[in-house]
Design a protein around this motif. Structure first.
Motif, mmCIF file in Angstrom:
data_model
loop_
_atom_site.group_PDB
_atom_site.id
_atom_site.type_symbol
_atom_site.label_atom_id
_atom_site.label_comp_id
_atom_site.label_asym_id
_atom_site.label_seq_id
_atom_site.Cartn_x
_atom_site.Cartn_y
_atom_site.Cartn_z
ATOM 1 N N GLN A 1 0.852 -1.184 0.000
ATOM 2 C CA GLN A 1 0.000 0.000 0.000
ATOM 3 C C GLN A 1 0.886 1.232 0.000
ATOM 4 O O GLN A 1 1.858 1.306 0.750
ATOM 5 N N ASN A 2 0.572 2.184 -0.841
ATOM 6 C CA ASN A 2 1.365 3.407 -0.913
ATOM 7 C C ASN A 2 1.209 4.203 0.375
ATOM 8 O O ASN A 2 0.125 4.673 0.709
ATOM 9 N N ARG B 1 2.888 6.945 0.976
ATOM 10 C CA ARG B 1 3.254 8.350 0.742
ATOM 11 C C ARG B 1 2.234 8.981 -0.204
ATOM 12 O O ARG B 1 2.476 9.182 -1.377
ATOM 13 N N ARG B 2 1.058 9.271 0.338
ATOM 14 C CA ARG B 2 -0.021 9.850 -0.456
ATOM 15 C C ARG B 2 0.040 11.372 -0.355
ATOM 16 O O ARG B 2 0.094 11.947 0.738
ATOM 17 N N ARG C 1 10.917 2.448 -3.941
ATOM 18 C CA ARG C 1 11.221 1.452 -2.917
ATOM 19 C C ARG C 1 12.552 0.760 -3.153
ATOM 20 O O ARG C 1 13.242 0.382 -2.202
ATOM 21 N N GLU D 1 2.284 11.845 -7.138
ATOM 22 C CA GLU D 1 1.356 10.871 -6.561
ATOM 23 C C GLU D 1 1.164 9.680 -7.504
ATOM 24 O O GLU D 1 1.185 8.514 -7.078
ATOM 25 N N LEU E 1 4.300 7.510 -7.334
ATOM 26 C CA LEU E 1 4.391 6.787 -6.072
ATOM 27 C C LEU E 1 3.449 5.586 -6.055
ATOM 28 O O LEU E 1 3.807 4.509 -5.548
ATOM 29 N N GLU E 2 2.259 5.765 -6.596
ATOM 30 C CA GLU E 2 1.308 4.649 -6.673
ATOM 31 C C GLU E 2 1.850 3.529 -7.557
ATOM 32 O O GLU E 2 1.749 2.348 -7.225
ATOM 33 N N ASP F 1 4.959 2.854 -8.194
ATOM 34 C CA ASP F 1 6.090 2.215 -7.521
ATOM 35 C C ASP F 1 5.605 1.258 -6.439
ATOM 36 O O ASP F 1 6.164 0.164 -6.262
ATOM 37 N N ALA F 2 4.532 1.642 -5.710
ATOM 38 C CA ALA F 2 3.998 0.774 -4.657
ATOM 39 C C ALA F 2 3.437 -0.523 -5.222
ATOM 40 O O ALA F 2 3.414 -1.550 -4.537
#
Length: 578
Positions: A94-95, A97-98, A145, A175, A178-179, A181-182
């Motif tokens: 789960q991301n 860093r939102r 990550r 954002e 980041l999603e 990458d998660a």
């Protein structure tokens, strides 16, 4: 081989820092020093967690432990921790860093052994913390990550305070990345582990690339896996050592073994406009003194009197912790007059500093005259009476009083007065008028006999730019204070600004600087500032006629100058010339 643990202290530029006094708790404050006016937030290299917390510390080992703690006794102790860290990459997560919002802000960010100042998009995270995109020149801002760069200089060209929507768009794109990458899954393998000097070290493989001591988390080097684990760790140790810069001790206001210092100082500043004079006293006391140093590249070491040394600063450094104590009463004796040296607004529980602005009280310095000091009570615990503190003779530099531009070459300097100890001279050179990051520093020690020539080879090797120069004459003594001793500094300092480089007639640059000055003065008025500088003092000839300065620089500075709800914002560190 014992593996090193590299710790970087991110000494970022502080808002409103000037006049040589800084309000930190890990190093000594010293009056009569040199400060650069600047502003903005502080951050760390845009790594794996929130930015803007004043600095992260990354250790070189494979696990996490307190400094000095034993992480392992044998190699098998290291394996579970390494496997657990890799397990986080084995599937989607789960991301955490939102991004909630974004705004443009001035920032000074330290990463590895360099610092960059300018404008950045501050992307606030849900809950707490933020990630910063910028300033331009940092390289990678945010990593994923497995250490892949998610946002770098190629994705960001900067922002201005007037562009409210620009950072919303940048942070929205962050954002998305980041999603993504998660949601990734990585192929991982533990290649090698070892316990050396009670610290764990490892080599791991992530998507076919080998890393030493989880270096991918900070975007570190990857290595050829065929080298083998031990050889990779040896290569990583060598590469880490080569990246480190020199550690240059800062000049201390205290002598070793003393329990505090008291400064009596006169600082004259011949910056644009009429010269100013500041006469003050300043003091701090402690049970345990520390030292501080800056990270810099030493180009030419300073080797005694009548010599000059050259370093390029990184804007970062290290400092020992200090144990500060208070004092009940401190008084300056000036003939028949007494002036209380009172606790400053920077003081708080566990940190104490004392000062008095004698200029504000209408007191004129008595050059060559003697002063006294009285103190008692508080945590310092001693009563003392010190007399015969002699203020040095007045100091002015003839050439810098009459000129504000010099071409690179031998620079003969003559000055007033004389002293028993060498005159200390520092020149800070930055390429643009309001730039303050990573200065090129020249330091000279000169016999205080009234004349010295800075060698041609020193100034011809320096970059063209704007110089802030400090000439410091000091009488230092160690005085008894009951059962303790104090360092007493009587200082006279003269400060100047000048251009080192050629001049050109570019009317468009002067016009752009005038636009900047108008914007700056208008912003001051909107912020209800009544003591306004003149437009001419904001655009002196040595700045607008410098060949390497452009109109775009001043237009950028004007666009980033405004009065906001939280006060005046004027920040030019992110402005450059094409």
């Amino acid at each position: 081989m014992q593996r090193s643990t590299l710790v970087l202290l991110c000494a970022a530029v502080l808002a409103g820092c000037g006049g040589g006094q800084t309000g930190g708790e890990t190093g000594l404050e010293a009056s009569g020093g040199h400060g650069h006016p600047s502003g903005g937030k502080t951050g760390t290299s845009a790594g794996m967690g929130p930015v803007g917390t004043g600095g992260e510390t990354h250790t070189g080992g494979s696990g996490s432990s307190e400094p000095g703690a034993r992480e392992c006794e044998k190699t098998s102790d290291c394996v579970p921790g390494v496997e657990a860290r890799l397990a986080a990459l084995s599937g989607p997560v789960q991301n955490a860093r939102r991004v909630a919002s974004g705004e443009c802000t001035p920032a000074s960010v330290a990463a590895d052994t360099k610092s960059v100042s300018g404008y950045a998009c501050d992307c606030s995270l849900e809950g707490s913390g933020s990630l910063m995109i910028g300033p331009v020149g940092l390289g990678c801002y945010v990593r994923g990550r497995a250490g892949d760069c998610l946002f770098d200089d190629s994705d960001f060209s900067g922002c201005t305070l007037a562009e409210s929507d620009r950072c919303q768009d940048v942070c929205a794109e962050l954002e998305v990345r980041l999603e993504a990458d998660a949601a990734r899954t990585f192929e991982t393998e533990v290649v090698y582990t070892t316990c050396e000097q009670y610290s764990c070290h490892s080599v791991v493989k992530v998507d076919g690339r080998c890393y030493a001591d989880f270096s991918f988390e900070q975007g570190g080097l990857s290595y050829d896996c065929s080298l083998g684990g031990k050889a990779i760790l040896d290569e990583h140790e060598k590469a880490s050592s080569e990246r480190q810069t020199d550690t240059v001790p800062n000049e201390s206001p205290t002598e070793e073994g003393t329990s505090g210092f008291i400064d009596i100082s006169v600082v004259t500043s011949a910056f644009p406009g009429e010269p100013t004079l500041s006469f003050s006293a300043y003091a701090q006391f402690f049970d345990e003194v520390g030292s501080s140093a800056k990270f810099a590249t030493v180009l030419d070491p300073l080797e005694g009197v009548d010599d000059c040394g050259v370093v390029v600063s990184t804007g970062m450094g290290v400092a020992d912790a200090m144990t500060w104590v208070d004092i009940g009463k401190l008084t300056l004796i000036d003939g028949s007059h007494e002036y209380g040296i009172e606790e400053t607004p920077a003081s708080h529980e566990g940190y104490y500093s004392y000062g008095v602005d004698l200029t504000e009280l209408g007191v004129e310095p008595r050059y060559g005259g003697k002063y006294g000091l009285r103190g008692s009570g508080g945590g310092f615990g001693e009563t003392f009476s010190i007399d015969g503190v002699r203020l040095p003779e007045a100091l002015s530099v003839s050439e810098l009083e009459s000129k504000s531009q010099f071409e690179p070459g031998a620079l003969k300097l003559t000055w007033s007065g004389e002293g028993d100890v060498p005159l200390r001279v520092r020149l800070w050179i930055n390429p643009l008028p309001m730039d303050v990051a990573d200065p090129y520093e020249i330091e000279c020690l000169m016999a205080d006999d009234g004349e010295f020539t800075i060698p041609e080879k020193v100034l011809k090797a320096a970059p063209e730019g704007f110089v802030m120069a400090s000439f410091r004459r000091q009488n230092r003594t160690v005085a008894e204070a009951g059962e303790k001793t104090l360092t007493i500094n009587a200082v006279v300092e003269a400060s100047y600004e000048f251009l080192l480089g050629q001049t050109c007639d570019y009317p468009e640059v002067a016009e752009a600087c005038t636009r900047y000055a108008e914007q700056y003065l208008a912003a001051l008025e909107r912020c209800d500032v009544t003591d306004l500088p003149t437009a001419e003092s904001l655009c002196p000839d040595n700045e607008t006629q410098a060949c390497h300065v452009c109109s775009e620089y001043y237009d950028c500075a004007a666009a980033n100058t405004m009065c906001r709800d939280d006060g005046l914002y004027t920040y030019s560190a992110g402005c450059t010339c094409p």
